[in-house]
Scaffold this active site. Structure first.
Site, PDB file in Angstrom:
ATOM      1  N   GLY A  31       0.803  -1.215   0.000  1.00  8.49           N
ATOM      2  CA  GLY A  31       0.000   0.000   0.000  1.00  8.49           C
ATOM      3  C   GLY A  31       0.840   1.270   0.000  1.00  8.49           C
ATOM      4  O   GLY A  31       1.880   1.358  -0.655  1.00  8.49           O
ATOM      5  N   ASP A  33       2.666   2.502   2.313  1.00  9.03           N
ATOM      6  CA  ASP A  33       3.984   2.249   2.923  1.00  9.03           C
ATOM      7  C   ASP A  33       4.989   1.838   1.836  1.00  9.03           C
ATOM      8  O   ASP A  33       6.098   2.397   1.735  1.00  9.03           O
ATOM      9  CB  ASP A  33       3.810   1.130   3.961  1.00  9.03           C
ATOM     10  CG  ASP A  33       4.976   1.019   4.929  1.00  9.03           C
ATOM     11  OD1 ASP A  33       5.895   1.839   4.865  1.00  9.03           O
ATOM     12  OD2 ASP A  33       4.946   0.089   5.764  1.00  9.03           O
ATOM     13  N   THR A 117      -7.375   2.403   6.140  1.00 15.38           N
ATOM     14  CA  THR A 117      -8.531   2.074   5.281  1.00 15.38           C
ATOM     15  C   THR A 117      -8.185   1.127   4.136  1.00 15.38           C
ATOM     16  O   THR A 117      -9.059   0.794   3.335  1.00 15.38           O
ATOM     17  CB  THR A 117      -9.160   3.341   4.667  1.00 15.38           C
ATOM     18  OG1 THR A 117      -8.203   3.944   3.781  1.00 15.38           O
ATOM     19  CG2 THR A 117      -9.577   4.318   5.742  1.00 15.38           C
TER      20      THR A 117
HETATM   21  P1  ADP Z   1      -3.330   0.378   6.098  1.00 17.05           P
HETATM   22  O1  ADP Z   1      -2.493  -0.855   6.307  1.00 17.05           O
HETATM   23  O2  ADP Z   1      -3.132   1.409   7.200  1.00 17.05           O
HETATM   24  O3  ADP Z   1      -4.759   0.061   5.824  1.00 17.05           O
HETATM   25  P2  ADP Z   1      -2.790   0.860   3.247  1.00 17.05           P
HETATM   26  O4  ADP Z   1      -1.528   1.374   2.660  1.00 17.05           O
HETATM   27  O5  ADP Z   1      -3.202  -0.525   2.923  1.00 17.05           O
HETATM   28  O6  ADP Z   1      -2.661   1.094   4.837  1.00 17.05           O
HETATM   29  O7  ADP Z   1      -3.969   1.837   2.855  1.00 17.05           O
HETATM   30  C1  ADP Z   1      -4.174   3.109   3.398  1.00 17.05           C
HETATM   31  C2  ADP Z   1      -4.777   4.026   2.363  1.00 17.05           C
HETATM   32  O8  ADP Z   1      -3.741   4.552   1.532  1.00 17.05           O
HETATM   33  C3  ADP Z   1      -5.762   3.353   1.416  1.00 17.05           C
HETATM   34  O9  ADP Z   1      -6.906   4.203   1.290  1.00 17.05           O
HETATM   35  C4  ADP Z   1      -4.994   3.276   0.094  1.00 17.05           C
HETATM   36  O10 ADP Z   1      -5.869   3.355  -1.010  1.00 17.05           O
HETATM   37  C5  ADP Z   1      -4.162   4.524   0.187  1.00 17.05           C
HETATM   38  N1  ADP Z   1      -2.956   4.597  -0.654  1.00 17.05           N
HETATM   39  C6  ADP Z   1      -2.207   3.589  -1.205  1.00 17.05           C
HETATM   40  N2  ADP Z   1      -1.167   4.103  -1.896  1.00 17.05           N
HETATM   41  C7  ADP Z   1      -1.241   5.471  -1.763  1.00 17.05           C
HETATM   42  C8  ADP Z   1      -0.472   6.566  -2.254  1.00 17.05           C
HETATM   43  N3  ADP Z   1       0.621   6.382  -3.009  1.00 17.05           N
HETATM   44  N4  ADP Z   1      -0.866   7.839  -1.923  1.00 17.05           N
HETATM   45  C9  ADP Z   1      -1.951   8.037  -1.148  1.00 17.05           C
HETATM   46  N5  ADP Z   1      -2.714   7.055  -0.673  1.00 17.05           N
HETATM   47  C10 ADP Z   1      -2.377   5.789  -0.978  1.00 17.05           C
END
Ligand code: ADP
Length: 168
Positions: A31, A33, A117
């Site tokens: 995601g 991260d 989310t």
């Molecule tokens: P968590 O494990 O806290 O749920 P995720 O990374 O799976 O974290 O998702 C958190 C949110 O970040 C999701 O809404 C996802 O769509 C969003 N997301 C993923 N990549 C990016 C990005 N490059 N920039 C902004 N938001 C992102």
């Protein structure tokens, strides 16, 4: 008070700090991260290794390396287990502690993704309400705090934030 929501990729934002939705190891994941680590380069992981993880709801800062942002604030959102396990309080802690750290670092601008989310399955509408309410309250108490951009990965999530931002 400056609060706005946009749709986009948080790794591209020209702000003093971007917040990372990390996991407790702080050693990278999928995601947002994964996207942040890819964009920042391997030095980010090297600095994260020195932090020895982070408990859920807490926040720790590193440099931004190859990112346009000067700092990355790593916070660990709660995994959604139905809402009866302190998830709301922990999610609010993420926003509050990240804001406090950004303020301590002298940040004038900061950007948050929709913490928890994605893989952690927090209902996006409830998460948007907590995000906006918590940041708004923090800035009422600390008007010198950073201007905040909520960066949504899709237009549907942005709509949820816009609805919250329209509510006074
Ligand atoms: P968590 O494990 O806290 O749920 P995720 O990374 O799976 O974290 O998702 C958190 C949110 O970040 C999701 O809404 C996802 O769509 C969003 N997301 C993923 N990549 C990016 C990005 N490059 N920039 C902004 N938001 C992102």
């Amino acid at each position: 008070m400056e609060l706005r929501a946009v749709t986009g990729d948080i790794t591209k934002l020209q702000v003093d700090a971007i917040v990372n939705a990390a996991n407790t190891s702080l050693l990278g994941g999928g995601g947002v991260d994964g996207a942040i680590h890819r964009a920042a380069g391997p030095e980010l992981l090297a600095e994260c290794r020195t932090l020895h993880g982070c408990p859920t709801g807490q926040a720790k800062a590193t440099g931004g390396y190859c990112l346009p942002a000067r700092y990355v604030i790593h916070t660990v959102g709660p995994v959604w287990h139905g809402g009866g396990h302190g998830e709301a309080e922990l999610l609010a802690d993420c926003y509050r502690n990240s804001m406090a750290l950004a303020l301590e670092l002298g940040c004038r601008t900061a950007a948050f993704p929709a913490i928890s989310t994605g893989v952690y399955r927090y209902p996006p509408d409830q998460a948007a309400r907590i995000a906006v309410d918590t940041v708004r309250r923090f800035l009422e108490e600390h008007p010198e705090g950073p201007q905040v951009t909520f960066v949504c990965f899709d237009a549907r999530t942005e709509d949820l934030y816009q609805a919250q931002l329209a509510e006074l």
